[in-house]
Design an enzyme around this catalytic site. Structure first.
Site, mmCIF file in Angstrom:
data_model
loop_
_atom_site.group_PDB
_atom_site.id
_atom_site.type_symbol
_atom_site.label_atom_id
_atom_site.label_comp_id
_atom_site.label_asym_id
_atom_site.label_seq_id
_atom_site.Cartn_x
_atom_site.Cartn_y
_atom_site.Cartn_z
ATOM 1 N N ASP A 245 -14.306 33.140 -3.533
ATOM 2 C CA ASP A 245 -13.530 33.737 -4.608
ATOM 3 C C ASP A 245 -13.670 35.256 -4.471
ATOM 4 O O ASP A 245 -14.192 35.753 -3.462
ATOM 5 C CB ASP A 245 -13.977 33.212 -5.978
ATOM 6 C CG ASP A 245 -15.333 33.735 -6.429
ATOM 7 O OD1 ASP A 245 -16.040 34.413 -5.634
ATOM 8 O OD2 ASP A 245 -15.701 33.467 -7.584
ATOM 9 N N CYS B 42 -19.304 32.329 -3.823
ATOM 10 C CA CYS B 42 -18.851 32.872 -5.100
ATOM 11 C C CYS B 42 -20.043 33.590 -5.710
ATOM 12 O O CYS B 42 -21.104 33.668 -5.080
ATOM 13 C CB CYS B 42 -18.241 31.808 -6.025
ATOM 14 S SG CYS B 42 -19.369 30.653 -6.816
ATOM 15 N N HIS C 20 -32.382 17.136 5.306
ATOM 16 C CA HIS C 20 -32.652 16.015 4.401
ATOM 17 C C HIS C 20 -31.423 15.453 3.711
ATOM 18 O O HIS C 20 -31.431 14.289 3.312
ATOM 19 C CB HIS C 20 -33.667 16.430 3.331
ATOM 20 C CG HIS C 20 -35.018 16.720 3.886
ATOM 21 N ND1 HIS C 20 -36.072 17.064 3.083
ATOM 22 C CD2 HIS C 20 -35.499 16.732 5.165
ATOM 23 C CE1 HIS C 20 -37.149 17.264 3.830
ATOM 24 N NE2 HIS C 20 -36.818 17.082 5.102
#
Length: 142
Positions: free
Chosen positions: A8, A65, A98
């Site tokens: 953004d 963002c 993981h």
């Protein structure tokens, strides 16, 4: 590596820096926007990027963002996307090892450009461990 990249307005400057840096490293980068620092709505970038990653068009996605929360929440609405927020390289590595994360979400207001490069580098160079983690990851999409 084929990488989907987007941000953004709050992540715009770091996205631009990362796009140039990733391309110089030999990666094929598709910029999903935004293309200016003007205020915009992060879902307008996060949804199309996530759809493309989920469809297998790109190996990894990177979203930026201000806090990384908005893009992570949006990206995780897509089946097949495992978006993780990382503000340290170790967190990016663990998300890959993981959780088999395939979209990295970087909080642009809280990390420097150099830190963002280190985080992205850790994410891209780390493989999923599989094993005991595969069983858990398999339960994510239901």
């Amino acid at each position: 590596m084929k990488i989907a990249l987007g941000s953004d307005h709050a992540g715009f400057a770091q996205k631009e820096m990362l796009r140039t840096w990733l391309s110089s490293q030999g990666h094929e980068v598709h910029d999903f926007g935004t293309h200016t620092a003007d205020s915009m709505d992060y879902p307008d970038v996060a949804h199309p990027l996530s759809e493309a990653v989920a469809a297998g068009e790109y190996e990894e996605g990177i979203l930026l963002c201000g806090s990384a929360n908005g893009v992570a929440i949006t990206a995780n609405k897509h089946a097949g996307v495992r978006a993780a927020i990382a503000w340290l390289p170790e967190l990016a590595s663990l998300a890959r090892q993981h959780n088999d994360a395939n979209v990295l979400c970087v909080p642009a207001r809280y990390v420097s450009g150099e830190q963002a490069q280190e985080i992205v580098s850790a994410f891209l160079k780390t493989d999923f461990e599989g094993g005991r983690h595969q069983h858990r990851v398999s339960k994510i999409d239901g």
